[in-house]
Enzyme design. Structure first.
Site, short mmCIF file in Angstrom:
data_model
loop_
_atom_site.label_atom_id
_atom_site.label_comp_id
_atom_site.label_asym_id
_atom_site.label_seq_id
_atom_site.Cartn_x
_atom_site.Cartn_y
_atom_site.Cartn_z
N HIS A 15 0.90 87.26 -2.84
CA HIS A 15 1.30 88.22 -1.81
C HIS A 15 2.38 89.11 -2.40
O HIS A 15 3.32 88.60 -3.02
CB HIS A 15 1.82 87.45 -0.60
CG HIS A 15 1.98 88.28 0.63
ND1 HIS A 15 2.85 89.34 0.69
CD2 HIS A 15 1.40 88.20 1.85
CE1 HIS A 15 2.79 89.88 1.90
NE2 HIS A 15 1.91 89.21 2.61
N HIS A 63 0.50 82.66 -2.68
CA HIS A 63 0.39 82.64 -1.22
C HIS A 63 -0.84 81.92 -0.69
O HIS A 63 -0.76 81.15 0.26
CB HIS A 63 0.37 84.09 -0.74
CG HIS A 63 0.36 84.26 0.74
ND1 HIS A 63 1.36 83.75 1.54
CD2 HIS A 63 -0.50 84.89 1.57
CE1 HIS A 63 1.10 84.05 2.80
NE2 HIS A 63 -0.03 84.73 2.85
N GLU A 121 3.09 91.07 5.66
CA GLU A 121 2.48 92.38 5.46
C GLU A 121 2.64 93.25 6.72
O GLU A 121 2.50 94.47 6.66
CB GLU A 121 1.00 92.16 5.17
CG GLU A 121 0.30 93.33 4.58
CD GLU A 121 -1.08 92.91 4.09
OE1 GLU A 121 -1.17 92.01 3.23
OE2 GLU A 121 -2.06 93.47 4.60
N GLN A 135 -4.36 83.99 -4.47
CA GLN A 135 -3.74 85.24 -4.04
C GLN A 135 -2.22 85.23 -4.16
O GLN A 135 -1.57 84.30 -3.68
CB GLN A 135 -4.09 85.51 -2.57
CG GLN A 135 -3.40 86.73 -2.00
CD GLN A 135 -3.96 87.10 -0.64
OE1 GLN A 135 -3.57 86.54 0.37
NE2 GLN A 135 -4.90 88.02 -0.62
N ARG A 193 -3.90 93.06 -1.12
CA ARG A 193 -2.75 92.38 -1.72
C ARG A 193 -2.83 92.30 -3.23
O ARG A 193 -1.81 92.44 -3.92
CB ARG A 193 -2.66 90.97 -1.14
CG ARG A 193 -2.25 91.01 0.29
CD ARG A 193 -2.21 89.64 0.90
NE ARG A 193 -1.73 89.79 2.27
CZ ARG A 193 -1.74 88.82 3.16
NH1 ARG A 193 -2.22 87.63 2.84
NH2 ARG A 193 -1.27 89.04 4.37
N LEU A 245 8.08 84.41 2.51
CA LEU A 245 7.24 85.56 2.79
C LEU A 245 7.90 86.58 3.72
O LEU A 245 8.50 86.22 4.73
CB LEU A 245 5.95 85.08 3.45
CG LEU A 245 4.88 86.17 3.51
CD1 LEU A 245 4.26 86.35 2.14
CD2 LEU A 245 3.81 85.83 4.51
N GLY A 298 -3.33 71.57 11.26
CA GLY A 298 -3.08 73.01 11.31
C GLY A 298 -4.09 73.66 12.24
O GLY A 298 -4.78 72.98 13.02
N PHE A 323 -2.99 96.28 9.13
CA PHE A 323 -2.77 95.36 8.03
C PHE A 323 -3.54 95.87 6.82
O PHE A 323 -4.52 96.60 6.97
CB PHE A 323 -3.27 93.95 8.39
CG PHE A 323 -2.17 92.93 8.49
CD1 PHE A 323 -1.36 92.88 9.60
CD2 PHE A 323 -1.95 92.02 7.46
CE1 PHE A 323 -0.33 91.93 9.69
CE2 PHE A 323 -0.94 91.08 7.54
CZ PHE A 323 -0.12 91.02 8.65
N ARG A 336 -8.43 87.55 -0.30
CA ARG A 336 -8.46 87.54 1.17
C ARG A 336 -7.67 88.72 1.72
O ARG A 336 -6.61 89.06 1.20
CB ARG A 336 -7.83 86.24 1.68
CG ARG A 336 -7.60 86.23 3.17
CD ARG A 336 -7.08 84.90 3.64
NE ARG A 336 -5.69 84.65 3.35
CZ ARG A 336 -4.66 85.05 4.11
NH1 ARG A 336 -4.87 85.73 5.21
NH2 ARG A 336 -3.43 84.75 3.76
#
Ligand SMILES: Cc1cc2nc3c(=O)[nH]c(=O)nc-3n(C[C@H](O)[C@H](O)[C@H](O)COP(=O)(O)OP(=O)(O)OC[C@H]3O[C@@H](n4cnc5c(N)ncnc54)[C@H](O)[C@@H]3O)c2cc1C
Length: 615
Positions: free
Chosen positions: A253, A377, A266, A251, A297, A263, A14, A116, A419
């Site tokens: 979301h 999330h 946001e 978290q 969130r 998802l 990733g 955001f 986060r």
């Protein structure tokens, strides 16, 4: 025996893994081992953006970004790490721009940015005596800080980093699944992986090993995470007796597609989208009078639960609406600049999301609102590291020689208890790069150390055991029960009774798991076998999460205890470390939060004073 030797082995392709590989491969031999084809990593699914205080559209500074990050994390953030994140974010964005990352642009050709949740700037007109609800009563205002490539930001990052890795000669072992770490005398000396296509085991001998295996959202029933996000890196470290940090902070979301969890970024709200309850009320006005739909969130997810519990879900059900229609954005004056927008503008900003809603919901968001519910999330917790990416052995901060971690599998901790959106992608590149640099340095200073005679023996035995068992109970039943209990009892809201039930249920599932077999006894692409092994990782991480959540008797960020609704800084202003004792029972210890002290008026004081978190 399939034996490979590299100075640096990076597990995970990733954003974190590839950024580390780009850095370490500048000086030492580096290989990336990934169970997925690299560009299928979850980073490629990231939609909304990557935070950096470039100040391209409005005044901003890395200090603003650091303040937001620390407050967003409900003050559990390590402050030196957060400052590094926000400072180095800026140079990392330009580094990726120079690699060719196609960011969206402003009219004059600079990198465009969007708003955001939780990202703010001080309000120059702020007046503490102003009438509530007026502009002057707001201490902070939303700021445009998220760099983006439409709503495909992660995709562009992943493609760009992969191209650069290939160009720089990084070796890739695609579709190789790590099953064990090789730990000798407390040091990490490599990994064991299975080649998915053949079922053969491979030993990778290394000086530095990076765990960059991503998150573990598949622990929960409704999740935005891809199927492969099973937390293999942290789970394997935990089995070797190493600690995991802040596991209770997971978290949710707020805007996942109802029931599916897919998802809806946001960015929808950053660009002006508004949430409504079943009575058509903009409910976030109640819970976060200043930032409203752009609160953090955890706050938004709890607000949705509150509305649903009060019977104000849509049709009395457990969902609410997210509305991104141009007419709604105009009515509430929520576009980023306050200017009127039209449907074409909305389509150009959020093309993939609009596509998801049309495909998975059969709803056209240009014409109607989308049914949403909170979705699991992001893991704030993970393998504890220092600011150089080195894995920690204990809460005293001693390191594990040879072992590193970065990205969502790590906890450095820049996200604390919650986060902020767009802060993960930036964490990947900033701390991926730092880990890569440190791994190379460590490798240059050391010789290869000897390996045990059969490093892959434990793995071989585990696989033979699974293959030799009859397939009695299907493993998916255990997975479903785990996901259900984690969602119900260790989700957005938690209680002692619920968590105790989750702990006991997970313990029973772990017993049943010991008898699970698979139908396919072959070696070629035995995905059933690998899914069973991944489930084992999720069960271990669920156990660690629940143990940490039970011990934290307060509410902070993503961890909301209904029986302890307040933040308790006297007792719990500290990170939790959970690890297995010699009897295989999870035990907790705690580490102080790193706090920066400054001199003010001749006195030493904290740079980021603890405050009640309001949005
Ligand atoms: C739908 C979605 C949208 C998001 N949008 C944003 C956003 O807009 N902004 C933002 O900042 N964050 C966003 N996030 C969060 C962010 O994308 C992730 O936290 C981040 O991409 C994780 O990156 P990573 O490099 O740690 O791991 P990943 O990208 O998840 O990669 C994990 C890698 O590990 C490998 N791996 C795992 N286990 C093994 C094993 N056993 N053996 C070998 N290889 C293994 C996989 O093959 C993969 O290559 C989003 C997340 C999701 C799910």
């Amino acid at each position: 025996m399939n034996y490979h030797r590299f100075d640096c082995i990076i597990v995970g392709a990733g954003g974190a893994g590839m950024m580390a590989a780009l850095e370490s491969s500048k000086t030492v031999g580096t290989a990336v081992v990934s169970k997925l084809y690299p560009t299928r990593s979850h980073t490629g699914a990231a939609q909304g953006g990557i935070a950096a205080a470039l100040a391209n559209l409005e005044n901003d500074s890395w200090e603003n970004h650091a303040y937001d990050t620390i407050k967003g994390g409900d003050f559990l953030v390590d402050q030196t790490a957060a400052e590094i994140l926000c400072k180095e974010a800026v140079e990392c964005i330009y580094e990726m721009e120079h690699m060719g990352l196609p960011f969206d642009r402003t009219a004059d050709g600079r990198i465009s940015q969007r708003r955001f949740g939780g990202h703010t700037k001080p309000n120059p007109k702020y007046d503490p005596n102003a009438a509530p609800g007026t502009e002057a009563a707001k201490p902070r205002l939303p700021v445009m800080r998220a760099c983006h490539a439409a709503d495909r930001t992660g995709h562009m990052i992943l493609q760009t980093l992969y191209q650069q890795c290939i160009k720089q000669g990084v070796t890739f072992f695609d579709e190789f699944h790590m099953l064990d770490l090789i730990m000798v005398e407390g040091e990490c000396r490599g990994i064991v992986a299975i080649e998915i296509a053949t079922g053969e085991l491979h030993t990778f001998h290394a000086k530095s090993v990076l765990l960059a295996t991503g998150g573990f959202g598949r622990m929960f029933k409704v999740s935005s995470n891809a199927y492969a996000l099973t937390g293999d890196g942290p789970a394997i470290a935990y089995r070797h007796g190493l600690p995991l940090e802040d596991m209770e902070f997971y978290q949710f979301h707020p805007t996942g597609i109802y029931r599916l969890g897919i998802l809806l970024s946001e960015a929808c709200r950053g660009d002006g989208g508004v949430m409504f309850n079943g009575k058509g009320e903009r409910f976030m006005e109640k819970y976060a009078p200043n930032l409203k739909d752009l609160a953090s969130r955890d706050v938004c997810s709890r607000s949705i639960y509150q509305e649903v519990r009060a019977g104000r879900g849509v049709d009395g059900k457990d969902y609410v609406y997210l509305d991104i229609r141009a007419e709604t954005i105009n009515k509430y004056k929520t576009s980023p600049t306050g200017a009127e927008v039209d449907s074409k503008w909305v389509e150009s900003r959020l093309p993939d999301i609009i596509d998801f809603a049309r495909t998975y919901l059969g709803v056209d968001p240009i014409k109607e609102p989308m049914p949403i519910q909170p979705t699991a999330h992001y893991a704030m917790g993970g393998v504890p590291t220092d600011i150089r990416g080195r894995a920690l052995r204990n809460a005293q901060g001693d390191i594990v020689p040879g072992l590193f971690s970065a990205g969502e599998s790590a906890c450095v901790s820049v996200h604390g208890a919650n986060r902020l959106g767009t802060n993960s992608l930036v964490d990947l590149v900033v701390y991926g790069r730092r880990a890569g640099r440190e791994m190379a340095k460590y490798a240059l200073e050391r010789e290869f150390q000897h390996l045990p005679s059969e490093p892959e023996k434990a793995t071989k035995d585990m696989i033979s055991a699974i293959l030799s068992r009859p397939r009695t109970e299907p493993w998916v039943k255990i997975r479903d029960e785990m996901q259900q209990v984690m969602m119900d009892d260790c989700g957005v809201y938690r209680t002692e009774a619920g968590l105790t039930n989750a702990r006991d249920t997970i313990a029973r599932l772990k017993e049943r798991y010991k008898n699970v077999g698979v139908q396919d006894k072959g070696s070629v692409f035995n995905t059933g076998l690998l899914e069973v092994i991944e489930l084992g990782c999720l069960l271990d991480l669920s156990e660690a999460t629940v143990a940490s959540a039970l011990a934290r008797k307060e509410s902070r960020g993503g961890h909301s205890r209904e029986d302890f609704p307040d933040r308790n800084d006297n007792e719990f202003f500290k990170h939790s470390f959970v690890s297995l004792n010699p009897d295989g029972v999870p035990v907790l210890s705690y580490k102080d939060v790193d706090v920066i002290m400054i001199e003010k008026d001749g006195q030493m004081t904290t740079k980021y004073p603890l405050e009640v978190r309001k949005y």
